[in-house]
Design an enzyme around this catalytic site. Structure first.
Site, short mmCIF file in Angstrom:
data_model
loop_
_atom_site.label_atom_id
_atom_site.label_comp_id
_atom_site.label_asym_id
_atom_site.label_seq_id
_atom_site.Cartn_x
_atom_site.Cartn_y
_atom_site.Cartn_z
N ASP A 100 -18.00 1.17 78.79
CA ASP A 100 -17.20 1.24 77.58
C ASP A 100 -17.10 -0.17 76.99
O ASP A 100 -17.08 -1.17 77.70
CB ASP A 100 -15.80 1.80 77.88
CG ASP A 100 -15.08 1.05 78.99
OD1 ASP A 100 -15.71 0.85 80.04
OD2 ASP A 100 -13.92 0.66 78.79
N SER A 101 -17.05 -0.27 75.68
CA SER A 101 -17.02 -1.54 74.96
C SER A 101 -18.18 -2.44 75.36
O SER A 101 -18.04 -3.65 75.51
CB SER A 101 -15.68 -2.27 75.22
OG SER A 101 -14.61 -1.53 74.72
N LEU A 130 -22.97 -0.23 73.21
CA LEU A 130 -23.82 0.96 73.19
C LEU A 130 -23.22 2.06 72.32
O LEU A 130 -23.66 3.20 72.37
CB LEU A 130 -24.03 1.50 74.60
CG LEU A 130 -24.71 0.54 75.57
CD1 LEU A 130 -24.75 1.12 76.97
CD2 LEU A 130 -26.11 0.19 75.10
N SER A 131 -22.22 1.70 71.55
CA SER A 131 -21.53 2.65 70.67
C SER A 131 -20.81 3.74 71.44
O SER A 131 -20.84 4.91 71.08
CB SER A 131 -22.51 3.28 69.67
OG SER A 131 -21.79 3.94 68.66
N SER A 168 -17.67 4.09 71.48
CA SER A 168 -16.58 4.59 70.65
C SER A 168 -17.04 5.71 69.74
O SER A 168 -16.35 6.72 69.58
CB SER A 168 -15.97 3.45 69.83
OG SER A 168 -16.95 2.86 68.99
N ALA A 169 -18.22 5.56 69.13
CA ALA A 169 -18.74 6.64 68.28
C ALA A 169 -19.06 7.87 69.11
O ALA A 169 -18.84 9.00 68.67
CB ALA A 169 -20.00 6.17 67.54
N ASP A 214 -24.39 4.32 64.09
CA ASP A 214 -24.00 4.87 65.39
C ASP A 214 -23.99 6.40 65.41
O ASP A 214 -24.65 7.01 66.25
CB ASP A 214 -22.64 4.32 65.81
CG ASP A 214 -22.67 2.81 66.01
OD1 ASP A 214 -23.77 2.24 66.06
OD2 ASP A 214 -21.59 2.20 66.10
#
Length: 433
Positions: free
Chosen positions: A143-144, A147-148, A150-151, A194
């Site tokens: 996460d973060s 690699l996107s 969040s999308a 993304d």
């Protein structure tokens, strides 16, 4: 855990991963594990097209065989009940609750993406009758990471809520809905790279997305030799090297500053060429007008515009290189993109630049650049299949020499990943036997 390749070509998710998520949702909901639906949203990389999506440029993308899984069952009512493997606590809210944009970026948490998905659907006029009981998990440590993720999370919630409420949306619809999450709900001024990658990628192809017209096109790897290839085989791997730095884009105001600088450069160029009535995006500036009037730009505005137009040329050349199976030329373009991101777009911390330069020296690497926004996270490289393990070992050793403290914070098995191309996001429905 060993993943087997499915009929779509992608080796993710495995049956074991799907089964574990279904078991957890069954425990949360009291339903049968066989009734649990699973959204698979892969992480993405962008070989070429860095930082031009928000200006309406053409970008390239593909997914990898890692990503976010959201297991869920529709609620009996409007309640949303969520748990996460990565984050503590339980999230509860109702689809009847009217969602309002986040006013303070510091208030963003893991539940914001679920609420953002509801906000996007509400903004489109949908009155959702059903919520979901869901369990979401990404890859530990990714996460973060650029690699996107969040999308992928936002799209996962969109697909789950749509599925639970029998709402049918096209991938292009969901690209725009995810942009509502990012731009309007979270306040991040990014483009559609993304969600386009996550929703449109196809195994074995490189996706080219025209962010001005929202028109995707696909080029098969080594198009001229397509008839001679064995379906599903590629001669390269994707190397992901992690810096150990974490980030949150909505809290990283430097990202929005650069977007504003691009728009200001576009406004100046359009005005100089007699087209000041057009929307101030660099995609609306003819390349010949840029060449004729670029001397009017100064400082950061000149650098941002130069990055945009040089990156646009690299994307066009990359289309031919990919289609011809010319990984050497493609790699050179990717590395040049990385250098322009550093020199012209001015992103990349000291640590990220060190990692980028180490990748360029690794055996078998055709090309490398930052992944994601490039402020922190990871770097990607395209590497010869036969030298992937050797390259990964080289990068692990060399980066630890320059950043031992950061490396100590990364799980040993996540410092450098060797990945394969993936497929698009999808809902995996129960199969009853």
């Amino acid at each position: 855990m060993v993943a087997s390749r499915d009929a779509r070509g992608s080796s993710w998710p495995s049956e074991e991963e799907i089964g574990a998520v279904r078991k957890k949702v069954a425990e949360m909901s009291g339903r049968e594990a066989r009734d649990v639906r699973v959204v698979a949203c892969p992480y993405r990389i962008c070989p070429l097209g860095a930082h031009i999506d928000h200006q309406g440029g053409v970008v390239t993308a593909m997914t990898i065989n890692y990503g976010v899984l959201l297991g869920f069952v529709p609620s009996d009512d409007a309640e949303v009940l969520l748990q996460s493997r990565q984050f503590q606590g339980v999230v509860r809210f109702s689809t009847r609750d009217l969602q309002c944009p986040v006013q303070n970026p510091e208030k963003i948490s893991w539940e914001s993406y679920a609420r953002g998905a509801l906000y996007a659907l509400q903004s489109e006029g949908y009155d959702l009758k059903k919520g979901i009981v869901g369990f979401i998990c990404g890859v530990e440590g990714l996460d973060s990471s650029g690699l996107s993720s969040s999308a992928a999370v936002g799209i996962a919630y969109l697909l789950a809520l749509e599925n639970a409420n029998n709402i049918s949306k096209t991938p292009l619809d969901n690209i725009n809905l995810d942009r509502l999450i990012e731009n309007k709900y979270l306040g991040l001024e990014n483009g559609i790279l993304d969600p386009s990658a996550i929703l449109l990628s196809q195994y074995g192809y490189l996706t080219f997305m025209d962010c001005k017209t929202l028109t995707p096109s696909y080029i098969y790897f080594s198009e001229l030799k397509k008839g001679q290839q064995t379906t599903g085989q590629v001669t390269f791997k994707i190397l992901l090297a992690f810096s150990g730095l974490q980030h949150n884009l909505p809290k990283k105001r430097g990202y929005n500053t650069r977007v504003s600088e691009c728009k200001e450069a576009a406004r100046a160029l359009l005005s100089a060429s007699g087209h000041g009535d057009l929307e101030p995006l660099l995609c609306n500036v003819d390349p010949s007008s840029f060449e004729a009037h670029k001397g009017k730009l100064e400082g950061n505005l000149a650098k941002r515009a130069e990055h945009y137009f040089s990156e646009t040329k690299r994307v066009a050349k990359g289309r031919d290189a990919w289609g011809n199976g010319n990984l050497v030329h493609l790699g050179q373009l990717i590395s040049a993109s990385g250098r322009s991101s550093i020199d012209k777009y001015e992103c990349g911390s000291k640590e990220m630049i060190q990692l980028y330069e180490i990748l360029l020296k690794a055996p078998g690497v055709f090309g490398a650049r930052f992944s994601g926004a490039g402020f922190r996270g990871c770097c990607l490289a395209i590497v010869d299949d036969s030298l992937a393990e050797e390259a990964a070992a080289f990068v692990r050793e060399e980066y630890e020499k320059v950043q031992p403290h950061l490396v100590s914070q990364i799980p040993p098995d996540k410092r450098v990943l060797i990945c394969e191309p993936g497929d698009s996001a999808r809902v995996i429905m129960p199969t009853y036997t």
